[in-house]
Design a protein around this motif. Structure first.
Motif, mmCIF file in Angstrom:
data_model
loop_
_atom_site.group_PDB
_atom_site.id
_atom_site.type_symbol
_atom_site.label_atom_id
_atom_site.label_comp_id
_atom_site.label_asym_id
_atom_site.label_seq_id
_atom_site.Cartn_x
_atom_site.Cartn_y
_atom_site.Cartn_z
ATOM 1 N N LEU A 195 6.284 6.405 -4.699
ATOM 2 C CA LEU A 195 7.422 5.691 -4.109
ATOM 3 C C LEU A 195 7.802 4.435 -4.880
ATOM 4 O O LEU A 195 8.802 3.792 -4.565
ATOM 5 N N TYR A 196 7.028 4.072 -5.894
ATOM 6 C CA TYR A 196 7.302 2.850 -6.644
ATOM 7 C C TYR A 196 8.692 2.845 -7.285
ATOM 8 O O TYR A 196 9.401 1.829 -7.219
ATOM 9 N N PRO A 197 9.115 3.951 -7.937
ATOM 10 C CA PRO A 197 10.473 3.948 -8.518
ATOM 11 C C PRO A 197 11.560 3.727 -7.466
ATOM 12 O O PRO A 197 12.537 3.012 -7.718
ATOM 13 N N ILE A 198 11.387 4.317 -6.284
ATOM 14 C CA ILE A 198 12.359 4.134 -5.202
ATOM 15 C C ILE A 198 12.364 2.681 -4.743
ATOM 16 O O ILE A 198 13.423 2.082 -4.518
ATOM 17 N N ALA A 199 11.167 2.118 -4.609
ATOM 18 C CA ALA A 199 11.052 0.720 -4.197
ATOM 19 C C ALA A 199 11.711 -0.204 -5.212
ATOM 20 O O ALA A 199 12.356 -1.191 -4.856
ATOM 21 N N PHE A 200 11.564 0.134 -6.488
ATOM 22 C CA PHE A 200 12.171 -0.682 -7.547
ATOM 23 C C PHE A 200 13.695 -0.643 -7.452
ATOM 24 O O PHE A 200 14.365 -1.676 -7.570
ATOM 25 N N VAL A 201 14.243 0.551 -7.227
ATOM 26 C CA VAL A 201 15.702 0.690 -7.110
ATOM 27 C C VAL A 201 16.218 -0.077 -5.896
ATOM 28 O O VAL A 201 17.237 -0.774 -5.969
ATOM 29 N N ILE A 202 15.513 0.044 -4.774
ATOM 30 C CA ILE A 202 15.913 -0.677 -3.559
ATOM 31 C C ILE A 202 15.851 -2.185 -3.798
ATOM 32 O O ILE A 202 16.741 -2.935 -3.389
ATOM 33 N N ASP A 259 0.818 -1.218 0.000
ATOM 34 C CA ASP A 259 0.000 0.000 0.000
ATOM 35 C C ASP A 259 0.854 1.271 0.000
ATOM 36 O O ASP A 259 0.551 2.252 0.678
ATOM 37 N N LEU A 260 1.936 1.233 -0.765
ATOM 38 C CA LEU A 260 2.777 2.415 -0.894
ATOM 39 C C LEU A 260 2.157 3.405 -1.867
ATOM 40 O O LEU A 260 1.388 3.023 -2.752
ATOM 41 N N SER A 261 2.510 4.661 -1.687
ATOM 42 C CA SER A 261 2.108 5.667 -2.660
ATOM 43 C C SER A 261 2.786 5.353 -3.979
ATOM 44 O O SER A 261 3.956 4.942 -4.023
ATOM 45 N N ILE A 262 2.081 5.546 -5.077
ATOM 46 C CA ILE A 262 2.637 5.238 -6.392
ATOM 47 C C ILE A 262 3.889 6.061 -6.680
ATOM 48 O O ILE A 262 4.758 5.665 -7.466
#
Length: 339
Positions: free
Chosen positions: A103-110, A98-101
């Motif tokens: 933050l998706y690019p950051i989550a992908f990099v992590i 349930d992350l904000s969309i």
């Protein structure tokens, strides 16, 4: 350097099976038996793989200056391919948070650079990063300092396993630190010391310390590890990857495996390939079994049944992949005969 290490090939195959066991949730109802199955011998798997990879990397890099470049190129390509393969799983996991969309690019990099797009792929960025760090540091500092530095980092990382024993300000610091790292099982805190140990074995394997009384040293280390296991079982932390006893057990076990000449005439190279496919494919099989069982019989399969099913299917798929040419030829012959 020998080309054939039959005992090591067998050990790595068993280690790959142990990794599947770790990922199968709660194994049995009995607390002690569950802990024993999941947090004793199975925890040797990743350290053994790390020491093995770093040992052979170091040995080959010392005789071929171009080997590091070829090795990193090959491993990064393999990692990217499998990361893309498991990207749908990573996407599903991110959306479940349930992350904000935004933050998706950051989550992908992590995920790509740290945690992996699937839970087993963290191993690659952690290992490759740490191999680079140790190779660089070895040119500037001695092994003594490397061991001290890596042990201190492992000690910090062990706060995750021993978090139940932490209190007061130390517990507060651990909570803050863990919220930043997400997991202490990473390159610097966990992998670093095992890479250093692999380098040490490669450089000093002919010394008396690594030649004599290895079984006695392994047995002594294992006794200390059993005591540590019991302490952790009594008060279990957030995760149970860090055991100080693993350092000595994995170190001496690997020395025995590469030095032993038992079954030296046997060829178990095929087990290396099975180990790789077991590692890479098992999350796909495991998660598929859980998914279809949940929506098929309205009950999620876990524990030992999930382990045995995953192992059987993954071994079967691995066998098909490894023998695909022979199977294709056989199929072609049958079709031609019947046409």
């Amino acid at each position: 350097m020998r080309e054939n290490y039959p005992l090591l090939d067998i050990a790595r195959f068993l280690a790959a099976i142990s990794i599947i066991l770790i990922h199968c949730g709660r194994l049995v109802e009995n607390d002690f038996l569950h802990f024993f199955l999941k947090n004793t011998f199975a925890r040797l798997a990743v350290p053994l793989f790390i020491i093995s990879s770093s040992y052979f990397y170091r040995k080959k890099a010392m005789v071929d200056t171009m080997y590091p470049k070829k090795y990193f190129s090959r491993q990064w390509k393999r990692y990217v391919i499998w990361s893309i393969f498991y990207l749908p799983y990573g996407w599903y996991y991110i959306t479940s948070l349930d992350l904000s969309i935004v933050l998706y690019p950051i989550a992908f990099v992590i995920g790509l650079c740290y945690l992996g797009t699937c839970y087993h792929l963290w191993y690659f960025p952690a290992l490759l990063f740490t191999l680079s760090v140790v190779s660089f540091l070895k040119k500037h500092i001695c092994y003594c300092l490397l061991v001290i530095m890596s042990f201190l980092l492992f000690f910090i990382g062990a706060s995750e396993t021993y978090s139940a024993y932490l209190h007061g300000k130390i517990s507060e610091f651990y909570t803050l630190f863990h919220s930043i790292t997400l997991t202490n099982r990473n390159g610097l805190l966990y992998v670093l010391i095992f890479v250093v140990l692999g380098f040490i074995i490669a450089d000093f394997e002919k010394t008396l310390f690594l030649e004599r009384y290895l079984l006695t040293k392994l047995a002594s280390a294992f006794i200390l590890l059993i005591i540590e296991w019991y302490l952790v079982f009594q008060n279990q932390g957030d995760d149970k990857n860090f055991y100080f006893g693993l350092l000595a057990v994995a170190f001496f076990l690997f020395c025995i495996l590469i030095k032993s000449e038992k079954m030296i005439t046997k060829d178990y190279v095929i087990l290396r390939k099975y180990s790789q496919y077991l590692f890479f494919l098992h999350p796909l099989i495991l998660e598929s079994i859980k998914f279809f069982s949940y929506y098929g019989i309205n009950k999620e399969i876990d524990g030992l049944p999930l382990f045995f099913m995953t192992l059987f299917v993954t071994l079967s798929v691995s066998w098909i992949v490894l023998h695909k040419d022979k199977l294709l030829n056989t199929f072609t012959i049958i079709v031609l005969k019947n046409s």
